[in-house]
Enzyme design. Sequence first.
Site, PDB file in Angstrom:
ATOM      1  N   LYS A 146     -19.262   9.910 -25.389  1.00  0.00           N
ATOM      2  CA  LYS A 146     -18.719   8.599 -25.065  1.00  0.00           C
ATOM      3  C   LYS A 146     -19.847   7.627 -24.787  1.00  0.00           C
ATOM      4  O   LYS A 146     -20.906   8.096 -24.360  1.00  0.00           O
ATOM      5  CB  LYS A 146     -17.769   8.643 -23.872  1.00  0.00           C
ATOM      6  N   TYR A 230     -15.003   5.323 -17.805  1.00  0.00           N
ATOM      7  CA  TYR A 230     -14.303   6.351 -17.017  1.00  0.00           C
ATOM      8  C   TYR A 230     -13.169   5.733 -16.213  1.00  0.00           C
ATOM      9  O   TYR A 230     -12.119   6.348 -16.025  1.00  0.00           O
ATOM     10  CB  TYR A 230     -15.272   7.052 -16.055  1.00  0.00           C
TER      11      TYR A 230
HETATM   12  P1  NAD Z   1     -30.948  10.763 -22.576  1.00  0.00           P
HETATM   13  O1  NAD Z   1     -31.745   9.518 -22.665  1.00  0.00           O
HETATM   14  O2  NAD Z   1     -31.239  11.706 -21.469  1.00  0.00           O
HETATM   15  O3  NAD Z   1     -31.065  11.577 -23.944  1.00  0.00           O
HETATM   16  C1  NAD Z   1     -31.012  10.965 -25.211  1.00  0.00           C
HETATM   17  C2  NAD Z   1     -31.640  11.878 -26.243  1.00  0.00           C
HETATM   18  O4  NAD Z   1     -31.687  11.201 -27.480  1.00  0.00           O
HETATM   19  C3  NAD Z   1     -33.095  12.253 -25.892  1.00  0.00           C
HETATM   20  O5  NAD Z   1     -33.284  13.631 -26.148  1.00  0.00           O
HETATM   21  C4  NAD Z   1     -33.924  11.445 -26.850  1.00  0.00           C
HETATM   22  O6  NAD Z   1     -35.120  12.076 -27.206  1.00  0.00           O
HETATM   23  C5  NAD Z   1     -32.980  11.361 -28.044  1.00  0.00           C
HETATM   24  N1  NAD Z   1     -33.285  10.249 -28.939  1.00  0.00           N
HETATM   25  C6  NAD Z   1     -33.354  10.328 -30.268  1.00  0.00           C
HETATM   26  N2  NAD Z   1     -33.676   9.160 -30.805  1.00  0.00           N
HETATM   27  C7  NAD Z   1     -33.838   8.305 -29.792  1.00  0.00           C
HETATM   28  C8  NAD Z   1     -34.196   6.949 -29.720  1.00  0.00           C
HETATM   29  N3  NAD Z   1     -34.432   6.217 -30.818  1.00  0.00           N
HETATM   30  N4  NAD Z   1     -34.276   6.391 -28.500  1.00  0.00           N
HETATM   31  C9  NAD Z   1     -34.001   7.075 -27.383  1.00  0.00           C
HETATM   32  N5  NAD Z   1     -33.648   8.383 -27.396  1.00  0.00           N
HETATM   33  C10 NAD Z   1     -33.580   8.994 -28.587  1.00  0.00           C
HETATM   34  O7  NAD Z   1     -29.422  10.336 -22.563  1.00  0.00           O
HETATM   35  P2  NAD Z   1     -28.166  11.190 -22.098  1.00  0.00           P
HETATM   36  O8  NAD Z   1     -27.871  10.889 -20.672  1.00  0.00           O
HETATM   37  O9  NAD Z   1     -28.330  12.608 -22.488  1.00  0.00           O
HETATM   38  O10 NAD Z   1     -27.013  10.489 -22.954  1.00  0.00           O
HETATM   39  C11 NAD Z   1     -26.821  10.744 -24.321  1.00  0.00           C
HETATM   40  C12 NAD Z   1     -25.365  10.409 -24.688  1.00  0.00           C
HETATM   41  O11 NAD Z   1     -24.499  11.227 -23.932  1.00  0.00           O
HETATM   42  C13 NAD Z   1     -24.966   8.970 -24.377  1.00  0.00           C
HETATM   43  O12 NAD Z   1     -24.098   8.505 -25.370  1.00  0.00           O
HETATM   44  C14 NAD Z   1     -24.231   9.069 -23.052  1.00  0.00           C
HETATM   45  O13 NAD Z   1     -23.260   8.066 -22.870  1.00  0.00           O
HETATM   46  C15 NAD Z   1     -23.596  10.424 -23.170  1.00  0.00           C
HETATM   47  N6  NAD Z   1     -23.402  11.073 -21.851  1.00  0.00           N
HETATM   48  C16 NAD Z   1     -22.182  11.553 -21.558  1.00  0.00           C
HETATM   49  C17 NAD Z   1     -21.948  12.162 -20.359  1.00  0.00           C
HETATM   50  C18 NAD Z   1     -20.599  12.737 -20.047  1.00  0.00           C
HETATM   51  O14 NAD Z   1     -20.366  13.076 -18.894  1.00  0.00           O
HETATM   52  N7  NAD Z   1     -19.727  12.877 -21.006  1.00  0.00           N
HETATM   53  C19 NAD Z   1     -22.978  12.255 -19.423  1.00  0.00           C
HETATM   54  C20 NAD Z   1     -24.235  11.748 -19.753  1.00  0.00           C
HETATM   55  C21 NAD Z   1     -24.432  11.162 -20.985  1.00  0.00           C
END
Ligand code: NAD
Length: 374
Positions: A146, A230
């Site tokens: 999401k 949420y």
């Molecule tokens: P994060 O920044 O920790 O991780 C993002 C990942 O994408 C990293 O591994 C990064 O290396 C990679 N990536 C690849 N290309 C990239 C670029 N051009 N720029 C930046 N990063 C790049 O983020 P996250 O918290 O893991 O979130 C990722 C997704 O998951 C988002 O869409 C977020 O909304 C979703 N999320 C959902 C929940 C949930 O409870 N459902 C919780 C956290 C995050």
Amino acid sequence: MNDHHQSRRKFLYNLGLAGLSIPIISANAKCNDETSNKQIMKQKQEGKLGIALVGLGGYANGQLAPALQQTEHCYLAGIVTGTPSKAIAWKEKYNLPEKNIYNYENYDSIKDNPDIDVIYIVLPNNMHAEYTIRGAKAGKHIICEKPMAITVADCDRMIAACKEAGKQLSIGYRLHFDPYNLEMKRLGQQKIYGEIKKISSGFSFVAQKGIWRLDKKMAGGGPLMDLGIYCMQGIMYTTGMEPVAVTAQTFPISDPEKFIAVEETLAWQMEMPNGLIAECRTSYSESSNFLKAEAEKGWFELQPAFNYSGLKGNTSNGAMDFPKLSQQAKQMDAFALSIKNKQQSIVPGEMGRRDVKIIEAIYQAMKTGKRVML
Ligand code: NAD
């Protein structure tokens, strides 16, 4: 030859193995790969589906991979990452075979890998559409985090790509598998305390400067996209209704260097078809986490409402008490079963699209100061 090579050669020479150094290393790797391939074969024989995580950031690393150690109907079969050091660490930690490790360039060749049935997109929001569409074209079922995408147009392209490929698309809405949120849904939709007269929700945390979540191009918006979604969801599954119109208000920015392009704090109202007005608030510089309903004969609420664990529920009849579980394990198992039973996911792409449409309306209401119909 440098010092490192000389001492290594000497060490191998002492073992009488100087000429064999390369075969020994690759034989080890081969042996590890054989073990992990055997493990995967076993999981497949048990009828489990293989999931590949795309993007190994905070959520994939902290929640999804550990949850995949607890699932009954699916398992971690592969990864897609642009960071070679993560590939090495994950291969080791989760015993993954080399052939199931991809990067963003060779991602599409995942189509030739029968170990992988499902691709789980865990990338920044603006990358969800591209990687979902490429994943569907590679013939895989998709779970997308999401918010589903940053525009409704992208959601449409994602849904179309999955339909065309004959593959299922599900959104990472983990709270549809959490007992506390499911209890809110039951109490609200079955009108256990009568009609809901008042409902509100808030989700906020203090965001650090410089993260992609504050970059409009990557995140698509501010806390509404990330956290407010949420609240919207909570209101909709508790009432069993979708809004017919929205209004929204922003507040002066406290840190103009931090909040260059996205909103810092947003309050919005969702008008439900029966006239009920839901009050919501989200912020990247406050702290809140609740879902509260007041009905004719009592009240029910969660606080915290949206965390991965440690949720607390209360009602006018006493506290809620449910066993601990992994929301993500339940969510992924449910999707694996949907695929196996050829039934649509309970959190399908269409639900993700509905929510992005509401988000677009809320942003329009925020910008124009007008009531926006849905
Ligand atoms: P994060 O920044 O920790 O991780 C993002 C990942 O994408 C990293 O591994 C990064 O290396 C990679 N990536 C690849 N290309 C990239 C670029 N051009 N720029 C930046 N990063 C790049 O983020 P996250 O918290 O893991 O979130 C990722 C997704 O998951 C988002 O869409 C977020 O909304 C979703 N999320 C959902 C929940 C949930 O409870 N459902 C919780 C956290 C995050």
